[in-house]
Enzyme design. Structure first.
Site, PDB file in Angstrom:
ATOM      1  N   ASP A 248       0.963  -1.224   0.117  1.00  0.00           N
ATOM      2  CA  ASP A 248      -0.027   0.137   0.069  1.00  0.00           C
ATOM      3  C   ASP A 248       0.919   1.185   0.086  1.00  0.00           C
ATOM      4  O   ASP A 248       1.602   1.488   0.810  1.00  0.00           O
ATOM      5  CB  ASP A 248      -1.005   0.011   1.328  1.00  0.00           C
ATOM      6  CG  ASP A 248      -1.670   1.225   1.775  1.00  0.00           C
ATOM      7  OD1 ASP A 248      -1.981   2.233   0.383  1.00  0.00           O
ATOM      8  OD2 ASP A 248      -1.811   1.438   2.665  1.00  0.00           O
TER       9      ASP A 248
ATOM     10  N   ASN B  75      -0.587   4.408  -0.646  1.00  0.00           N
ATOM     11  CA  ASN B  75      -1.347   5.926  -0.270  1.00  0.00           C
ATOM     12  C   ASN B  75      -1.723   5.689   1.171  1.00  0.00           C
ATOM     13  O   ASN B  75      -2.550   6.763   1.610  1.00  0.00           O
ATOM     14  CB  ASN B  75      -2.228   6.029  -1.207  1.00  0.00           C
ATOM     15  CG  ASN B  75      -3.518   5.008  -1.175  1.00  0.00           C
ATOM     16  OD1 ASN B  75      -3.532   4.004  -0.501  1.00  0.00           O
ATOM     17  ND2 ASN B  75      -4.534   5.361  -1.915  1.00  0.00           N
TER      18      ASN B  75
ATOM     19  N   ASP C 199      -4.148   4.084   2.860  1.00  0.00           N
ATOM     20  CA  ASP C 199      -5.478   3.548   3.147  1.00  0.00           C
ATOM     21  C   ASP C 199      -5.355   2.120   3.691  1.00  0.00           C
ATOM     22  O   ASP C 199      -6.452   1.650   4.054  1.00  0.00           O
ATOM     23  CB  ASP C 199      -6.468   3.834   1.917  1.00  0.00           C
ATOM     24  CG  ASP C 199      -6.045   2.771   0.963  1.00  0.00           C
ATOM     25  OD1 ASP C 199      -5.099   1.952   0.725  1.00  0.00           O
ATOM     26  OD2 ASP C 199      -6.757   2.921  -0.222  1.00  0.00           O
TER      27      ASP C 199
ATOM     28  N   ASP D  52      -2.131  -1.240  -3.622  1.00  0.00           N
ATOM     29  CA  ASP D  52      -2.567  -0.680  -4.717  1.00  0.00           C
ATOM     30  C   ASP D  52      -1.436  -0.998  -5.818  1.00  0.00           C
ATOM     31  O   ASP D  52      -0.365  -1.594  -5.809  1.00  0.00           O
ATOM     32  CB  ASP D  52      -2.719   0.949  -4.479  1.00  0.00           C
ATOM     33  CG  ASP D  52      -1.488   1.530  -3.647  1.00  0.00           C
ATOM     34  OD1 ASP D  52      -0.332   0.910  -3.947  1.00  0.00           O
ATOM     35  OD2 ASP D  52      -1.913   2.147  -2.671  1.00  0.00           O
TER      36      ASP D  52
ATOM     37  N   ASP E  95      -6.944 -11.037 -13.916  1.00  0.00           N
ATOM     38  CA  ASP E  95      -8.110 -12.047 -13.522  1.00  0.00           C
ATOM     39  C   ASP E  95      -9.570 -11.665 -14.025  1.00  0.00           C
ATOM     40  O   ASP E  95      -9.739 -10.376 -14.093  1.00  0.00           O
ATOM     41  CB  ASP E  95      -8.428 -11.472 -12.099  1.00  0.00           C
ATOM     42  CG  ASP E  95      -8.705 -12.802 -11.272  1.00  0.00           C
ATOM     43  OD1 ASP E  95      -9.770 -13.679 -11.758  1.00  0.00           O
ATOM     44  OD2 ASP E  95      -8.046 -13.412 -10.189  1.00  0.00           O
TER      45      ASP E  95
ATOM     46  N   ASP F 240     -11.887 -16.661 -13.588  1.00  0.00           N
ATOM     47  CA  ASP F 240     -12.546 -17.122 -12.463  1.00  0.00           C
ATOM     48  C   ASP F 240     -13.632 -18.045 -12.474  1.00  0.00           C
ATOM     49  O   ASP F 240     -14.447 -18.058 -13.714  1.00  0.00           O
ATOM     50  CB  ASP F 240     -13.292 -15.826 -11.841  1.00  0.00           C
ATOM     51  CG  ASP F 240     -13.748 -16.074 -10.351  1.00  0.00           C
ATOM     52  OD1 ASP F 240     -12.753 -16.195  -9.514  1.00  0.00           O
ATOM     53  OD2 ASP F 240     -14.929 -15.767  -9.966  1.00  0.00           O
TER      54      ASP F 240
ATOM     55  N   GLU G 116      -9.890 -21.228 -13.655  1.00  0.00           N
ATOM     56  CA  GLU G 116      -9.983 -21.762 -12.315  1.00  0.00           C
ATOM     57  C   GLU G 116     -11.071 -23.000 -12.309  1.00  0.00           C
ATOM     58  O   GLU G 116     -12.131 -22.694 -12.796  1.00  0.00           O
ATOM     59  CB  GLU G 116     -10.295 -20.525 -11.500  1.00  0.00           C
ATOM     60  CG  GLU G 116     -10.417 -20.894  -9.971  1.00  0.00           C
ATOM     61  CD  GLU G 116     -11.474 -20.497  -8.961  1.00  0.00           C
ATOM     62  OE1 GLU G 116     -11.063 -20.198  -7.886  1.00  0.00           O
ATOM     63  OE2 GLU G 116     -12.330 -19.649  -9.612  1.00  0.00           O
TER      64      GLU G 116
ATOM     65  N   HIS H  52      -5.566 -17.386  -3.005  1.00  0.00           N
ATOM     66  CA  HIS H  52      -6.318 -16.514  -2.047  1.00  0.00           C
ATOM     67  C   HIS H  52      -7.549 -17.217  -1.376  1.00  0.00           C
ATOM     68  O   HIS H  52      -8.358 -16.464  -0.667  1.00  0.00           O
ATOM     69  CB  HIS H  52      -6.625 -15.392  -2.769  1.00  0.00           C
ATOM     70  CG  HIS H  52      -7.561 -15.354  -3.755  1.00  0.00           C
ATOM     71  ND1 HIS H  52      -7.309 -15.989  -5.052  1.00  0.00           N
ATOM     72  CD2 HIS H  52      -8.919 -15.106  -4.185  1.00  0.00           C
ATOM     73  CE1 HIS H  52      -8.156 -16.067  -5.525  1.00  0.00           C
ATOM     74  NE2 HIS H  52      -9.291 -15.569  -5.185  1.00  0.00           N
ATOM     75  N   ASP H  53      -7.913 -18.411  -2.002  1.00  0.00           N
ATOM     76  CA  ASP H  53      -9.239 -18.889  -1.345  1.00  0.00           C
ATOM     77  C   ASP H  53      -8.939 -20.140  -0.545  1.00  0.00           C
ATOM     78  O   ASP H  53      -9.563 -20.819   0.154  1.00  0.00           O
ATOM     79  CB  ASP H  53      -9.835 -19.583  -2.601  1.00  0.00           C
ATOM     80  CG  ASP H  53     -10.387 -18.451  -3.461  1.00  0.00           C
ATOM     81  OD1 ASP H  53     -10.797 -17.312  -2.716  1.00  0.00           O
ATOM     82  OD2 ASP H  53     -10.455 -18.595  -4.744  1.00  0.00           O
TER      83      ASP H  53
HETATM   84  C1  GLC Z   1     -13.375 -17.675  -7.074  1.00  0.00           C
HETATM   85  C2  GLC Z   1     -12.276 -16.706  -6.631  1.00  0.00           C
HETATM   86  C3  GLC Z   1     -12.885 -16.410  -5.344  1.00  0.00           C
HETATM   87  C4  GLC Z   1     -14.286 -15.748  -5.356  1.00  0.00           C
HETATM   88  C5  GLC Z   1     -15.225 -16.723  -6.268  1.00  0.00           C
HETATM   89  C6  GLC Z   1     -16.311 -15.811  -6.600  1.00  0.00           C
HETATM   90  O1  GLC Z   1     -13.334 -18.762  -6.723  1.00  0.00           O
HETATM   91  O2  GLC Z   1     -11.080 -17.201  -6.537  1.00  0.00           O
HETATM   92  O3  GLC Z   1     -12.039 -15.561  -4.531  1.00  0.00           O
HETATM   93  O4  GLC Z   1     -14.914 -15.532  -4.088  1.00  0.00           O
HETATM   94  O5  GLC Z   1     -14.326 -17.133  -7.245  1.00  0.00           O
HETATM   95  O6  GLC Z   1     -15.827 -14.913  -7.708  1.00  0.00           O
END
Ligand code: GLC
Length: 532
Positions: free
Chosen positions: A22, A24, A26, A30, A99, A201, A264, A325-326
């Site tokens: 980050d 800035n 917040d 970014d 993404d 996604d 994905e 990230h999931d």
């Molecule tokens: C994918 C993303 C996840 C998101 C989901 C809905 O699995 O990786 O983070 O919550 O799709 O878009």
């Protein structure tokens, strides 16, 4: 597609932009922050960055609810900031993957606002609207991936709309050709700017059963699991017609040179590989999440790798992922010692590796106090351990306040050990996991056997998984001790000389004597073999 193609040889590094850097104040990362850290990524040696969504979004699902596919959310910066990231990345030979979130938009997207405005609006059919079931209530038994019914009642127009995720994320109707064209144009918007590809996604969700039949109950469902597991997702995803949509999407990328399409997909192997498409017309890389989903055991992983190699279609290029990230971080799941073995596995298997930011410094998980929870899934289904925040905490750059991530208040808490576990400290410690990652990446770059070479299983035993990678005359043996005690394995027959190039725990290189390879507890080795 030659084996020299960048996305076959290269290593992808996932940046979760909210948590990277980050500038800035917040408390949220970014684009300028990404710019400032490109030197680090170049030092690390990766070839491409995949940036999780940076488009305008109300952030109900932290950017996976897009309200404009052709812009940048002010939280992250401006289009100019993005162009700078792209240019600076390219000047360092780093590719940039964005993404793409095509399954659903935000409920604030102008398309959805139009669609819900009346039953006769031209965009009504851009989303999935259904009448109540004959006796009243939701049209079928489909469940949202974040818990609760997947149907939301719209009082004004007297119909339900479908959302596979949050109610703020209505699903687009990909059977409608206008939707396809509008979405493909948004891909072209970024392709023209020069992005090198997309991670798409939930690509297996795009098409749903034409008749919207009920999903069958899942006999294996247990009450501690997420509610989505009550039913088998037979009709709500992975429909045969999805492959035509993906092939059309791929064609859009083919209008440009050398771009990559990554999908994905959470499906068992035999269904996953269908996403390479007929005659490889689908995703270049259907994400392979098996290492995330499989028990950490030498035999089980060995079986899995062999199975995957066995089901790949002719010419289909493999790929491997350790975290995203999931999912809980690999370090949290298998512990710090084995995380080093996992690094060696990821970077020596045949196929494109995808790394998740922070795994290279051995981040594990951060306890999130209830008042700090951000993840909508955790909020919807609390207490089941589904929350994704622990794996999304700020990157740890140095020992200064907030680990050099932000001059403000970070949006998620920092790991308590950031003063010792950070890029600055670990880059100066040659025995650190960070330096191990860097050496592995360097070795993979220097030895074609590791990137594009053949994969050959090797008989081992105990808690050791061993395999060879071969290219031309080069033979490299990888031996990974998944156990916490020493192990020994025989070197393959007819090997004259063997030299250890890299160990996950010991430093230096050494010759191996007597045809037998000793592995310390939790040790992985890369060994150059010469016939003699
Ligand atoms: C994918 C993303 C996840 C998101 C989901 C809905 O699995 O990786 O983070 O919550 O799709 O878009």
């Amino acid at each position: 597609m030659p084996e020299t193609t960048w996305w076959k040889r290269g290593i992808v590094y996932q940046i979760y932009p909210r948590s990277f850097h980050d500038t800035n104040g917040d408390g949220i990362g970014d684009l300028q922050g990404i710019s400032q850290r490109l030197d680090y990524l170049q030092w690390l040696g990766v070839d491409a960055i995949w940036i999780s969504p940076i488009f305008p979004s109300p952030m109900a699902d932290f950017g996976y609810d897009v309200s404009d596919y052709c812009g940048i959310d002010p939280i992250f910066g401006t289009l100019d900031d993005f162009d700078r990231v792209l240019e600076q990345a390219h000047s360092r030979n780093l590719k940039v993957i964005l993404d793409f979130v095509p399954n659903h938009t935000s409920d604030q997207h102008p398309w959805f606002l139009e669609s819900r405005s009346s039953r006769t609006n031209p965009k009504r059919d851009w989303y999935i609207w259904r009448d109540p079931a004959p006796g009243g209530g939701v049209p079928n038994n489909w469940i949202s991936n974040f818990g609760g019914p997947a149907w939301e009642w719209d009082e004004a127009t007297g119909q339900y709309y479908y959302h596979a995720f949050l109610k703020e994320q209505p699903d687009l109707n990909w059977r409608n050709p206008e939707v396809r064209e509008a979405m493909f144009d948004s891909l072209r918007f970024w392709l023209r700017r020069g992005v090198d590809g997309f991670r798409v996604d939930v690509i297996w969700h795009l098409i749903k059963d034409a008749e919207f039949r009920n999903n069958p109950p899942n006999p294996g469902y247990q009450s501690h699991q997420a509610e989505i597991n009550r039913y088998l997702q037979v009709h709500s995803a992975d429909q045969p017609e999805v492959h035509d949509v993906i092939a059309a999407m791929r064609q859009v990328l083919e209008e440009y040179e050398d771009r990559v399409l990554i999908g994905e997909i959470y499906l068992p192997l035999e269904r996953l590989v269908a996403y390479y498409g007929k005659d490889l017309s689908g995703a270049h890389l259907p994400f392979n999440f098996q290492l995330i989903q499989t028990a950490w055991n030498a035999h089980v992983i060995e079986k899995l790798v062999n199975e995957y190699e066995g089901v790949l279609p002719d010419g289909g290029w493999p790929n491997w992922v350790l975290g995203n990230h999931d999912q809980p971080r690999i370090g949290a799941r298998i512990g710090k010692a084995q995380a080093r073995v996992a690094a060696m596995l990821l970077l020596t298997l045949r196929g494109t590796p995808t790394m998740y930011y922070g795994d290279e410094i051995g981040m594990t998980k951060v306890e999130i106090p209830p008042e700090s929870v951000q993840d909508p899934w955790e909020k919807n289904e609390p207490g089941l351990g589904l929350g994704r925040d622990p794996a999304r905490t700020p990157m740890q750059w140095d020992s200064s306040p907030n680990a050099g991530f932000t001059p403000g208040e970070p949006w998620l808490p920092l790991a308590p050990d950031f003063q010792t576990c950070n890029v600055e400290v670990l880059s100066q410690d040659s025995g650190s996991i960070l330096c191990l990652y860097r050496r592995l990446i360097d070795l993979r770059r220097r030895h074609l056997a590791l990137s594009i070479g053949q994969y050959l299983p090797v008989q081992s035993g105990g808690q050791v998984f061993a395999y060879e990678r071969r290219h031309g005359a080069e033979r490299l043996l990888i031996a990974l001790n998944f156990g916490h005690v020493s192990q020994a394995i025989d070197l393959p027959d007819r090997v004259g000389k063997a030299r250890v190039l890299l160990s996950t725990v010991r430093s230096g290189e050494w010759h191996v004597e007597a045809g037998c390879l000793d592995l310390a507890p939790d040790e992985g080795l890369i060994v150059a073999l010469e016939e003699g």
